[in-house]
Scaffold this motif. Structure first.
Motif, mmCIF file in Angstrom:
data_model
loop_
_atom_site.group_PDB
_atom_site.id
_atom_site.type_symbol
_atom_site.label_atom_id
_atom_site.label_comp_id
_atom_site.label_asym_id
_atom_site.label_seq_id
_atom_site.Cartn_x
_atom_site.Cartn_y
_atom_site.Cartn_z
ATOM 1 N N ALA A 88 0.840 -1.205 0.000
ATOM 2 C CA ALA A 88 0.000 0.000 0.000
ATOM 3 C C ALA A 88 0.866 1.243 0.000
ATOM 4 O O ALA A 88 1.947 1.266 0.599
ATOM 5 C CB ALA A 88 -0.921 0.002 1.218
ATOM 6 N N ALA A 90 0.420 3.868 1.598
ATOM 7 C CA ALA A 90 0.565 4.432 2.935
ATOM 8 C C ALA A 90 1.828 3.944 3.634
ATOM 9 O O ALA A 90 2.311 4.572 4.578
ATOM 10 C CB ALA A 90 -0.666 4.084 3.775
ATOM 11 N N THR A 138 -8.207 10.139 10.343
ATOM 12 C CA THR A 138 -7.959 9.374 9.114
ATOM 13 C C THR A 138 -7.780 10.305 7.911
ATOM 14 O O THR A 138 -6.938 10.048 7.045
ATOM 15 C CB THR A 138 -9.115 8.392 8.839
ATOM 16 N N THR A 142 -4.323 10.443 5.926
ATOM 17 C CA THR A 142 -4.296 10.086 4.503
ATOM 18 C C THR A 142 -3.773 11.232 3.653
ATOM 19 O O THR A 142 -2.992 11.016 2.721
ATOM 20 C CB THR A 142 -5.714 9.694 4.040
ATOM 21 N N LEU A 270 -0.292 0.672 11.546
ATOM 22 C CA LEU A 270 -0.737 1.254 10.287
ATOM 23 C C LEU A 270 -1.504 0.246 9.449
ATOM 24 O O LEU A 270 -2.525 0.571 8.825
ATOM 25 C CB LEU A 270 0.474 1.783 9.512
ATOM 26 N N GLU A 274 -5.293 0.739 8.163
ATOM 27 C CA GLU A 274 -5.522 0.781 6.714
ATOM 28 C C GLU A 274 -6.457 -0.339 6.270
ATOM 29 O O GLU A 274 -7.385 -0.127 5.487
ATOM 30 C CB GLU A 274 -4.177 0.666 5.998
ATOM 31 N N SER A 275 -6.242 -1.550 6.776
ATOM 32 C CA SER A 275 -7.052 -2.686 6.333
ATOM 33 C C SER A 275 -8.492 -2.568 6.806
ATOM 34 O O SER A 275 -9.432 -2.872 6.051
ATOM 35 C CB SER A 275 -6.440 -3.998 6.820
ATOM 36 N N SER A 278 -10.277 0.044 4.811
ATOM 37 C CA SER A 278 -10.610 -0.506 3.496
ATOM 38 C C SER A 278 -11.812 -1.442 3.586
ATOM 39 O O SER A 278 -12.697 -1.426 2.716
ATOM 40 C CB SER A 278 -9.390 -1.260 2.934
ATOM 41 N N THR A 315 -1.350 -5.087 3.452
ATOM 42 C CA THR A 315 -2.567 -4.580 4.083
ATOM 43 C C THR A 315 -3.678 -4.552 3.052
ATOM 44 O O THR A 315 -3.424 -4.674 1.845
ATOM 45 C CB THR A 315 -2.346 -3.168 4.654
ATOM 46 N N THR A 317 -6.090 -2.780 0.671
ATOM 47 C CA THR A 317 -5.918 -1.520 -0.053
ATOM 48 C C THR A 317 -7.250 -1.061 -0.614
ATOM 49 O O THR A 317 -7.973 -1.845 -1.242
ATOM 50 C CB THR A 317 -4.905 -1.682 -1.201
ATOM 51 N N MET A 372 -5.514 10.110 -3.244
ATOM 52 C CA MET A 372 -5.524 9.840 -1.805
ATOM 53 C C MET A 372 -5.748 11.089 -0.970
ATOM 54 O O MET A 372 -6.143 10.999 0.200
ATOM 55 C CB MET A 372 -4.178 9.226 -1.369
#
Length: 552
Positions: A88, A90, A138, A142, A270, A274-275, A278, A315, A317, A372
């Motif tokens: 990812a 990130a 978030t 991001t 992280l 992130e996961s 998503s 992770t 995405t 993003m």
């Protein structure tokens, strides 16, 4: 062992969605739909995985290893029906910093350790709490990541030549790039601009076409046809392997683990954020509902698997997951097939990857960063309230200029303080009657409204203390109070003690049974305070009370 929907022994929350899919029934039509969706996602993931790997300071093949092994395990074991995993954007900043600090072997060890941390977090059911990260945090996080990714691609987009290694810290990076402005390669600028233009153009004209892959192919063809002087994957990294490597453990020693563990913790934090973000996006698009703790466990196994095969952090995405949903996925099989298709691409088309210009991949990531940035959401939060503006701004600035983890932690803490202030503002106190004091029994009645927790207790404590300064029957109508914490209970202890010292009595009326039991468990009980159902019961008690509030 009893299994209940809410009990701690309910292990169904760890069941992969793949198991749910088989129980529902899975036919040939579903497989065809998933194969098409998986192919679509693989076409998107192919250039993106290599671009993220290169930007992270490792070879492009490691991005493919990550997407193949990690992506397969995320879908096979995960708690989200449509989640697609892989490298990812990130993670670019963290991974590149990790490689600079402890090398590629250290990165692989940190990836495996982060997998163990994620498995433990899932088994401890921490996924439920990670989902509560505030929206301004978030968005700020991001947007900060987007700025860092874009800055990391400036060197390749402009074909700059630096005298030494490119600095990681953004201010030093910009200074170094500006100092090298005389080395601009205009061919790289053209290639990066062409790539971005093709991607953005196809998004408007042909949104269902694989714009990133088409843009990279067009840029590669232009470079080869006109012999443009730009670096390619082949000139910098050599030929890509055509098979996955054999699984192997990195060097494991106590010093190596000590060096890798802080990075592993950052990767795990992280990756979890992130996961699960998503997965929430996928739920919103599809109407499904993910199992957050099962997702964390799957992410953990995916990171371990990725590390064993030479990959790095995995992770869920958002871009690939959203593509999967839009492409008509029926469930986790499409994510598993996306990994299989990537493996086929690696076996069949690895030699062709050598011709891909690095400037083209930089153009891909520049477009990813632009998408993003969440510009509209950021601007809306700046306008919504001072609290939200402060949280999103501080998180953004810390992520860009300090550290990703620090940005998340400080942003979360600030958001918590803003929440406490807002909750405290909802808690109020007002006289129950037109005149707060009545001649009858020297009684005063006040109505409390809202949660009475430590923030509200601090705000209202001074007012309540002033009420208790003269002898009287102090009555608090608690019918509008849904929650009391230990700080609020302590405040009632102090108020009751002060009232009794001055010959008065504290009455709490209309208190919910649950809250009364809670106060009693913390030592607040009769005769220190009187619990009565309503004001009429207080009047009856006062009619037969001796001074000081004791019954006859």
């Amino acid at each position: 062992m009893a299994y209940t929907s809410r009990g701690r022994n309910d292990w169904t929350e760890f069941h992969p969605k793949l198991l749910t899919l088989w129980k529902e029934g899975y036919g040939l039509a579903d497989l065809k739909a998933d194969a098409l969706a998986g192919l679509t996602v693989a076409i998107v993931a192919l250039p993106l995985s290599m671009a993220i790997a290169i930007a992270s300071g490792v070879g492009p093949e490691r991005g493919l290893f990550t997407a193949i092994v990690g992506g397969f395990l995320v879908s096979a074991l995960g708690g989200s029906r449509y989640q697609v995993g892989g490298p990812a954007g990130a993670f670019i900043v963290l991974v590149s910093a990790c490689v600079m600090a402890i090398g590629v072997e250290g990165l692989i060890l940190a990836t495996i350790l982060s997998g163990l941390i994620l498995i433990a977090a899932g088994l401890l059911r921490l996924g439920t709490y990670i989902r509560y990260i505030p929206y301004p945090v978030t968005v700020g996080f991001t947007a900060g990541i987007a700025v860092i990714i874009f800055a990391s691609q400036l060197r390749e987009m402009f074909g700059l030549t630096l005298p030494g290694a490119e600095p990681g810290e953004i201010i030093a990076k910009v200074e170094a790039l500006w100092a090298a402005r005389g080395t601009v390669t205009w061919a790289a600028v053209v290639v990066a601009g062409l790539t971005a233009a093709v991607i953005l153009g196809l998004r408007k004209l042909r949104p269902h076409w694989p714009g990133m892959l088409i843009a990279v192919v067009v840029a590669s063809a232009v470079v080869a046809l006109f012999g443009l002087p730009v670096e390619t994957i082949g000139t910098r990294f050599g030929a890509l392997p055509q098979l996955l490597p054999a699984p192997a453990l990195p060097e494991i020693s106590w010093p190596a683990v000590q060096a890798a563990l802080p990075w592993a913790g950052s990767f795990a934090l992280l990756g979890a954020i992130e996961s699960l973000l998503s997965a929430v996006v996928a739920d919103g698009m599809s109407g499904a509902r993910h199992r957050s703790n099962a997702e964390l466990v799957a992410q953990g196994f995916a990171n371990i698997g990725s590390g064993l095969f030479g990959g790095f952090c995995v992770t869920g995405t958002i871009a690939r997951t959203a593509t999967n949903v839009r492409a008509g996925s029926r469930g986790p099989v499409s994510g598993m097939l996306h990994a299989v298709f990537l493996l086929v691409f690696l076996v069949v088309a690895a030699p062709l990857a050598a011709y891909i210009p690095l400037a083209a991949l930089a153009g891909v990531l520049a477009v990813v960063a632009w998408g993003m940035a969440e510009r509209h959401e950021f601007a809306a939060l700046l306008k919504s309230s001072r609290g939200d503006a402060m949280v999103v701004s501080v998180t953004f600035l810390l992520v860009v200029f300090r550290d990703l983890t620090e940005g998340i932690i400080v942003g979360f803490a600030l958001a918590g303080l803003v929440f406490i202030k807002r909750m405290s503002d909802t808690t109020g106190m007002r006289p129950r009657e037109e005149a707060p004091e009545t001649p009858r029994a020297n009684r005063v009645v006040y109505h409390l409204e809202g949660p009475y927790f430590f923030g509200a207790a601090a705000q209202l404590g001074g007012v309540l203390d002033r009420i208790a300064e003269t002898p009287r029957a102090l009555v608090l109508d608690m019918s509008g109070v849904p929650m009391i914490d230990s700080s609020g209970a302590r405040g009632f202890h102090s108020l009751a003690a002060r009232a009794r010292r001055r010959g008065g009595q504290l009455y709490l009326v209309g208190l919910r049974d649950r809250l009364r039991r809670q106060l009693q468990a913390q030592g607040l009980d009769e005769p220190e305070v009187r619990f009565l159902p309503d004001l009429a019961a207080v009047d009856a008690a006062l009619d037969g009370a001796q001074p000081g509030g004791e019954s006859r």
